[in-house]
Design a protein around this motif. Structure first.
Motif, short mmCIF file in Angstrom:
data_model
loop_
_atom_site.label_atom_id
_atom_site.label_comp_id
_atom_site.label_asym_id
_atom_site.label_seq_id
_atom_site.Cartn_x
_atom_site.Cartn_y
_atom_site.Cartn_z
N GLY A 24 90.53 52.06 -0.72
CA GLY A 24 90.70 51.41 -2.01
C GLY A 24 90.58 52.36 -3.19
N PRO B 133 85.67 50.48 -14.77
CA PRO B 133 86.69 49.43 -14.56
C PRO B 133 87.74 49.41 -15.67
CG PRO B 133 84.68 48.45 -15.42
CD PRO B 133 84.36 49.91 -15.17
N GLY C 159 87.58 51.39 -11.17
CA GLY C 159 86.82 50.40 -10.42
C GLY C 159 85.45 50.20 -11.02
N ASP C 160 84.81 49.11 -10.68
CA ASP C 160 83.48 48.78 -11.17
C ASP C 160 82.44 49.46 -10.28
OD1 ASP C 160 81.02 47.66 -11.85
OD2 ASP C 160 81.91 45.71 -12.32
N GLN D 242 82.25 47.78 -6.69
CA GLN D 242 83.40 48.24 -5.90
C GLN D 242 83.21 49.62 -5.26
OE1 GLN D 242 86.20 47.34 -9.32
NE2 GLN D 242 87.43 46.51 -7.65
N LYS D 243 82.12 50.26 -5.52
CA LYS D 243 81.89 51.61 -5.02
C LYS D 243 81.66 51.58 -3.50
CE LYS D 243 79.09 54.17 -7.46
NZ LYS D 243 77.81 54.75 -7.99
#
Length: 349
Positions: A24, A47, A85-86, A90-91
């Motif tokens: 991702g 993000p 990404g957050d 999302q990491k």
């Protein structure tokens, strides 16, 4: 998406778009200039609303690193990476492994390090796939505290030294009793707040995370204000320590502080606003000069030096700023433009 015509392109050497479907990972690596040496700059995770916003940020950040390295007297160029990404939700470890593969393919043109949203622990995963990771094997710190590779303490101390120098130059004052508004209480901003509190400053703070504000209120005696109110406070110093472009046509007319000195990168929405600040009698500490402590710290971890060597190099940030202010007053030019000229003289040799 236009790249070569992008308003922030500025003759970047390389811009790499990284997409790894399995993990991702969606990232951009920008290498601005390598005249003085391999480019070094942190990896940021944020993000972003879209890839265009991320591209603008990484181009501005990597260019800033070129100027920062030159003004810090380092044999390094400027580069940066951003992950879209957050970082709180999302990491993943797989993302940073994939990032390592992309960095390795650049063959050393770009060396990564920690930045906002990315921890030293994340970079250990990246280092499994590439040798071009810095700041993960620290041997010492400027103050003798345990070394974990995080450059934030060095950055915060350098900003503190620079802010103190700027207040002395512009306000002819010590920090005792000086009112400072801090925007952003992250790894650097909170440490800066502690330095300022210990020096006797009166703190006004804002942040998007309530827990950081409560911590500052309880531990530092800071006054908490709403994000939109931070600009117009009747204070002596405004210290931007969050994201960039916060000095713009909307915020500058609100600012009452006579000193702007903070840790954020790319604070000016456009270069011409430095002249606007000067016309308003505001002494602006060019961001890439005052916040160079992180790359200075990382550099010293590769040398056979000592904590005292690191501390002295960090404290030289104050001397560099004073040189800029004197030259700006002598030529009646904006501080940021004078800093740019000095940096370009160095990396364009």
């Amino acid at each position: 998406m236009s790249l070569f015509e992008h308003h922030e392109f500025d003759n970047h050497k390389e811009v790499v778009f990284c997409n790894d479907e399995k993990s991702g990972l969606k990232a951009i690596i920008a290498v601005h200039n390598t005249n003085l040496g391999p480019s070094l700059g942190g990896c940021r995770m944020f993000p972003y609303a879209n890839s265009g916003e991320a591209l603008t940020d990484v181009l501005r950040l990597s260019k800033g690193m070129t100027y920062k390295a030159a003004m810090a007297n380092l044999n390094q160029g400027g580069g940066k990476a951003v992950i879209i990404g957050d970082p709180r939700t999302q990491k993943s470890r797989d993302m940073f492994l994939a990032l390592g593969d992309f960095i390795e393919r650049l063959g050393g043109d770009y060396i990564t390090a920690e930045d906002s949203g990315v921890a030293v622990s994340d970079l250990h995963a990246t280092a499994e796939r590439t040798q071009y990771v810095s700041g993960i094997k620290a041997k010492f710190t400027y103050d003798g505290s345990p070394a974990d590779g995080n450059p934030a303490p060095g950055t915060a101390y350098g900003v503190f030294v620079g802010l103190k120098t700027t207040v002395e130059y512009a306000l002819h004052s010590s920090l005792d009793g000086v009112k400072v508004a801090i925007q952003g209480l992250g790894h650097v901003g909170y440490r800066l707040a502690k330095h300022l509190r210990d020096a006797g400053a009166e703190l006004y703070v804002t942040d998007i995370f309530p827990e950081q504000l409560e911590k500052a209120r309880e531990e530092l005696g800071a006054t908490v204000v709403q994000p939109n109110d931070i600009y117009g406070l009747d204070v002596d110093v405004f210290a931007p320590c969050a994201l960039g472009a916060i000095l713009n046509d909307n915020t500058i007319p609100q600012i009452k502080a006579k000193v702007i000195a903070g840790a954020a990168n790319n604070q000016l929405a456009r270069e011409a606003l430095g002249s606007v600040l000067r016309s308003k009698g505001i002494c602006y500490a060019p961001d890439y000069v005052i916040n160079a402590g992180g790359i200075i710290d990382i550099y010293h971890q590769t040398q056979d030096g000592t904590p005292d060597d690191l501390r002295k190099h960090l404290e030289s940030i104050g001397d560099t700023l004073r040189e800029i202010y004197i030259r700006a007053d002598e030529t009646d030019q904006a501080n940021n433009l004078v800093a740019n000229v000095i940096a370009e003289e160095r990396f364009n040799k």
